[in-house]
Motif scaffolding. Sequence first.
Motif, short mmCIF file in Angstrom:
data_model
loop_
_atom_site.label_atom_id
_atom_site.label_comp_id
_atom_site.label_asym_id
_atom_site.label_seq_id
_atom_site.Cartn_x
_atom_site.Cartn_y
_atom_site.Cartn_z
N GLY A 223 1.52 -16.63 -4.16
CA GLY A 223 1.05 -17.87 -4.96
C GLY A 223 0.02 -18.31 -4.34
O GLY A 223 -0.88 -18.96 -5.42
N GLY A 226 -3.47 -16.99 -5.00
CA GLY A 226 -3.65 -16.78 -6.66
C GLY A 226 -3.55 -15.54 -6.71
O GLY A 226 -4.44 -15.03 -8.25
N LEU A 228 -0.31 -14.88 -7.46
CA LEU A 228 0.96 -14.23 -9.07
C LEU A 228 1.00 -15.21 -10.02
O LEU A 228 1.36 -15.75 -10.70
N GLU A 229 -0.74 -14.49 -10.58
CA GLU A 229 -1.44 -15.03 -11.70
C GLU A 229 -0.87 -14.53 -12.80
O GLU A 229 -1.88 -14.84 -14.25
N GLU A 230 -0.88 -13.26 -13.00
CA GLU A 230 -1.09 -12.21 -14.36
C GLU A 230 0.90 -11.97 -15.13
O GLU A 230 1.63 -12.39 -14.29
N GLU A 231 0.03 -11.11 -15.92
CA GLU A 231 1.57 -10.87 -16.33
C GLU A 231 2.43 -9.47 -15.53
O GLU A 231 1.72 -7.69 -16.73
N GLN A 241 7.05 -14.97 -8.84
CA GLN A 241 6.12 -15.59 -9.35
C GLN A 241 7.36 -17.22 -9.64
O GLN A 241 7.26 -18.45 -9.27
N TYR A 244 7.58 -19.01 -5.81
CA TYR A 244 6.58 -19.93 -6.00
C TYR A 244 6.59 -20.92 -7.16
O TYR A 244 6.44 -22.01 -6.44
N GLN A 245 6.58 -20.79 -7.83
CA GLN A 245 6.73 -21.62 -9.32
C GLN A 245 8.05 -22.72 -8.11
O GLN A 245 8.27 -24.40 -8.14
N LYS A 248 6.56 -24.30 -5.36
CA LYS A 248 5.24 -25.01 -5.68
C LYS A 248 5.22 -26.41 -5.76
O LYS A 248 5.26 -27.64 -5.60
N ASP A 254 -0.95 -26.62 -3.76
CA ASP A 254 -1.59 -27.05 -4.65
C ASP A 254 -3.25 -25.83 -4.03
O ASP A 254 -2.88 -25.28 -2.94
N ASN A 255 -4.10 -25.55 -4.99
CA ASN A 255 -4.34 -23.99 -4.29
C ASN A 255 -6.02 -24.36 -4.75
O ASN A 255 -6.75 -23.06 -4.52
#
Length: 424
Positions: A223, A226, A228-231, A241, A244-245, A248, A254-255
């Motif tokens: 996460g 960066g 884990l930002e796709e579908e 995901q 990580y949420q 987070k 934050d990254n």
Amino acid sequence: MQEDFLHFIWKYKRFTITDLLTVNGEPLKLIYLGQHNLNAGPDFFNAQLIIANQKWAGNVEIHVKSSDWYVHNHETDKAYDNVILHVVWEHDTEIFRKDNTAIPTLELKNYVDKDLLHNYTTLMQSQAWINCETDFNSVDEFKFQNWLERLYIERLERKSKELHQLLKISKNDWEAVLFKMLCKNFGLKVNGEAFLSLANSIDFSVVRKIRHDVLDLEALFFGQAGLLEEEIQELYYIDSQKRYQYLKQKFQLDNLGVIPLQFFRLRPLNFPTIRLSQFAKLYSTEQNLFSKLMTLKTKEDYYELLNVDTSEFWESHYTFSKSSKKLKKSLSKSFIDLLLINTILPIKFSHSKSIGNRDDDVLFSLIKSISVEKNSIVDKFLSLRQVSKTAMTSQSLIQLKTEYCDKNKCLQCAIGSQLISKNR
């Protein structure tokens, strides 16, 4: 003619030291040439000498020409008030103290062997890969090996300074420093800085709190990177995901400063996904990793401790979206060697030094048990001379090339010093 060559001549007495006369014809006897000063002020401190039966104690200043005294504005600098001897290559003007008495001057060119000057000039005018390329193989083996050991310690000292900067940032937490440096080196050359930025984005206290669950650690690392930002319709990805949420939000992560990871031109086993999974597995498996690494003494012990693989998902994947033939992806011995060379041994050196318990014999034993690294610098040196093919040799040769050869510091190098001093 350079001043550093004159410093070399003076410091190592590479001139005739008997029957010396000042430029005014006064007999000069040297008792102690002084301590070399590498900072601002006179070149040699606390020298002792006798001029015309009068004993003097004070500092020595060295120039190519006597007139350089005025070029460097020493006449207005109080730091030079205690200079008792001006050593020059060429005497072209008298130098006076504030009370108008002349500072005794020794003109070195009358006392230096022509072979020494020829060797120095030849070495410094070389256009080869390194100045001493032609004669590199002629240096005495005993001196050469001693110099390699000194170079390796120098390299560790340099890395130690970097580590102590991280230690300050981490509030003297050696575990946190180890985490950052291991993470950097898990990224290897291509992703090293990106992995370090990833480690810097996570307070190590977060890792301590969730390390019992490898899937949480993986989700945290992926996460923050960066990834884990796709579908992607894959259960492991969706679960990561969600994990990580939660992390987070819980730890206010934050990254923004994390450098994007690279996959291009990497072998699949070096993909950042695989390396981060192995890194997570290591930290979920080993508690008190720092103390364990600091107490081990043989390469085989480290192989056993660091023999980790990935979580189950990554046994059949290299990326999130495409499956592959199932394969255990453990850290190879060659990869562990790199961790030892670039992370563990420098930290071991730095930590033992900080607690006043240095054991260079253990370090030398470990580094010499690892095979030589392969890169263009080491390969070129190996073509010039037969040397022991250990990681200590490769680390030392890298230090030699980058800190001495590339900077023309032949006079500070044991190899250059011997070549300059040899008789034709």
